[in-house]
Write an enzyme that holds these catalytic residues in place. Structure first.
Site, short mmCIF file in Angstrom:
data_model
loop_
_atom_site.label_atom_id
_atom_site.label_comp_id
_atom_site.label_asym_id
_atom_site.label_seq_id
_atom_site.Cartn_x
_atom_site.Cartn_y
_atom_site.Cartn_z
N ARG A 16 1.01 -1.08 0.07
CA ARG A 16 -0.02 -0.12 0.05
C ARG A 16 0.70 1.30 -0.02
NH1 ARG A 16 -5.38 -0.82 1.70
NH2 ARG A 16 -5.24 0.94 3.18
N ASP A 142 -3.01 11.84 9.73
CA ASP A 142 -4.45 11.60 9.11
C ASP A 142 -5.09 12.66 9.09
OD1 ASP A 142 -7.09 10.54 8.81
OD2 ASP A 142 -6.44 8.45 9.28
N TYR A 155 -8.34 5.76 17.87
CA TYR A 155 -7.30 5.91 16.62
C TYR A 155 -7.02 7.29 16.38
CZ TYR A 155 -5.95 6.49 11.62
OH TYR A 155 -5.44 6.73 10.46
N ALA A 158 -4.89 8.90 18.80
CA ALA A 158 -3.43 8.23 18.70
C ALA A 158 -2.60 9.08 17.62
CB ALA A 158 -3.28 6.61 18.35
N LYS A 159 -3.49 9.37 16.53
CA LYS A 159 -2.89 10.23 15.40
C LYS A 159 -2.74 11.46 15.68
CE LYS A 159 -2.48 7.42 11.95
NZ LYS A 159 -1.05 6.95 11.18
N1 LIG Z 1 -5.06 4.43 3.47
C1 LIG Z 1 -5.42 5.69 3.44
O1 LIG Z 1 -6.39 6.32 3.13
C2 LIG Z 1 -4.95 6.70 4.77
C3 LIG Z 1 -5.72 7.74 5.16
C4 LIG Z 1 -5.31 8.50 6.18
C5 LIG Z 1 -4.00 8.23 6.90
N2 LIG Z 1 -3.33 6.98 6.43
C6 LIG Z 1 -2.24 6.78 6.82
O2 LIG Z 1 -1.01 6.54 6.05
C7 LIG Z 1 -0.10 5.54 6.41
C8 LIG Z 1 -0.28 4.39 5.52
O3 LIG Z 1 -1.59 4.08 4.93
P1 LIG Z 1 -1.93 2.30 4.73
O4 LIG Z 1 -3.35 2.54 4.31
O5 LIG Z 1 -1.04 2.17 3.58
O6 LIG Z 1 -1.47 1.64 5.96
P2 LIG Z 1 -2.07 0.04 6.65
O7 LIG Z 1 -2.16 -0.54 5.12
O8 LIG Z 1 -3.34 0.14 7.23
O9 LIG Z 1 -0.84 -0.13 7.41
C9 LIG Z 1 0.62 -0.10 6.99
C10 LIG Z 1 1.30 -1.27 7.77
O10 LIG Z 1 1.31 -1.05 9.06
C11 LIG Z 1 1.76 -2.18 9.38
N3 LIG Z 1 1.51 -2.73 10.87
C12 LIG Z 1 0.25 -2.52 11.47
N4 LIG Z 1 0.35 -2.94 12.81
C13 LIG Z 1 1.79 -3.12 13.10
C14 LIG Z 1 2.28 -3.59 14.23
N5 LIG Z 1 1.98 -4.06 15.46
N6 LIG Z 1 3.76 -3.93 14.10
C15 LIG Z 1 4.28 -3.27 12.83
N7 LIG Z 1 3.79 -2.98 11.72
C16 LIG Z 1 2.52 -2.72 12.01
C17 LIG Z 1 1.35 -3.18 8.74
O11 LIG Z 1 2.34 -4.05 8.38
P3 LIG Z 1 2.24 -5.86 7.90
O12 LIG Z 1 1.39 -5.66 6.73
O13 LIG Z 1 3.63 -6.10 7.63
O14 LIG Z 1 1.83 -6.39 9.19
C18 LIG Z 1 0.84 -2.67 7.67
O15 LIG Z 1 0.95 -3.12 6.50
C19 LIG Z 1 -0.51 5.06 7.85
O16 LIG Z 1 0.06 5.68 8.76
C20 LIG Z 1 -2.30 5.70 7.97
O17 LIG Z 1 -2.49 5.71 9.12
C21 LIG Z 1 -3.83 6.37 5.40
#
Ligand SMILES: NC(=O)c1ccc[n+]([C@@H]2O[C@H](COP(=O)([O-])OP(=O)(O)OC[C@H]3O[C@@H](n4cnc5c(N)ncnc54)[C@H](OP(=O)(O)O)[C@@H]3O)[C@@H](O)[C@H]2O)c1
Length: 245
Positions: A16, A142, A155, A158-159
């Site tokens: 992602r 976020d 959540y 935390a953010k």
């Molecule tokens: N996606 C969106 O639309 C969106 C919107 C707002 C903010 N964000 C922020 O942008 C960032 C990336 O988003 P995303 O959607 O790509 O993130 P995501 O897929 O939800 O998470 C990214 C990675 O975090 C790792 N993770 C979760 N729990 C963990 C733990 N206990 N220890 C170590 N690693 C852990 C996982 O690794 P593994 O797969 O290896 O377990 C996961 O692949 C995040 O910080 C998210 O909050 C995203």
């Protein structure tokens, strides 16, 4: 003689948004310490492709960031392998609802541990190496760090903590290290999906009328690390203008 590549540690880099941050920084010439938790197959596939493109540029690391000891270990392993660290991207995150009436201490602690405590402990562990390199930290927060989301109080809190950590560390680590954040709006839906009507409603509430892309987030991270030389303690809202509505 060419200068040695700069080194970035990226958490949650297997898939992602994290994987795109890895591809973007690698294309810009960086060596990468790529962290994953459960997604070791995806991490190995990504790491292998990037290593083929530029041998010696990739280190793959595995850790559960809810374990406080993992921060020191990840930074130690990165420095042991590459001998330097120029940037840290705190991208890993866990995300699940905590409806009022059902919030357990364990759920609150888990969201805080991964989204706020781990980035703080990683920044602390990385600080001496980053200060030597006049480096940078980028935290992925976020839109909901500043705008609440229903049934996600823990959540959001935390953010919000990570947003304050960004400012507090920007102050403490200046002038050697810049610390900034990217606050995405809707980029990728959680993998368990979302009803189509909810997606359409969200796009209608977004002035730019679409989701953001992983490339746009990764480019913002790259810009904050490489180009934003007079910027620290700031958050780039990458949200299509949603806070304006
Ligand atoms: N996606 C969106 O639309 C969106 C919107 C707002 C903010 N964000 C922020 O942008 C960032 C990336 O988003 P995303 O959607 O790509 O993130 P995501 O897929 O939800 O998470 C990214 C990675 O975090 C790792 N993770 C979760 N729990 C963990 C733990 N206990 N220890 C170590 N690693 C852990 C996982 O690794 P593994 O797969 O290896 O377990 C996961 O692949 C995040 O910080 C998210 O909050 C995203």
């Amino acid at each position: 003689m060419t200068a040695p590549a700069r080194v970035v540690l990226i958490t949650g880099a297997a898939r992602r948004i994290g994987a795109q941050i890895a591809r973007t920084l690698h294309a810009a010439g960086w060596s990468l310490a790529l962290h994953a938790h459960h997604s070791s197959d995806a991490l190995n596939t990504l790491g292998f492709a990037l290593e083929q493109a530029r041998p010696g540029s990739i280190l793959a690391l595995q850790a559960d960031l809810s374990d406080p000891a993992s921060a020191e270990e990840l930074v130690h392993d990165t420095l042991a392998h590459f001998g330097r660290l120029d940037a840290l991207v705190n991208n890993a995150s866990n995300f699940f609802p905590t409806p009022l009436g059902q919030i357990s201490a364990a759920a609150f602690d888990s969201l805080m541990a991964v989204n706020a405590r781990a980035p703080l402990l990683l920044s602390q562990a990385a600080a001496p190496a980053l200060q030597r390199q006049h480096g940078a930290i980028v935290n992925l927060t976020d839109l909901h760090a500043t705008t609440p989301k229903r049934e996600h109080a823990a959540y959001c809190a935390a953010k919000a903590a990570l947003a304050m950590i960004t400012q507090a560390l920007a102050l403490e680590l200046a002038p050697q290290v810049r610390v900034n954040a990217v606050a995405p709006g809707a980029i990728l839906w959680p993998e368990e999906g979302k009803p189509e009507a909810a997606r359409l409603a969200l796009m209608q509430r977004t002035p730019l009328a679409r989701l953001g892309t992983v490339e746009e987030v990764a480019e913002a991270v790259r810009w904050l690390i490489e180009d934003a030389s007079y910027l620290t303690g700031q958050t780039l809202g990458l949200d299509g203008g949603r806070p304006l509505t």
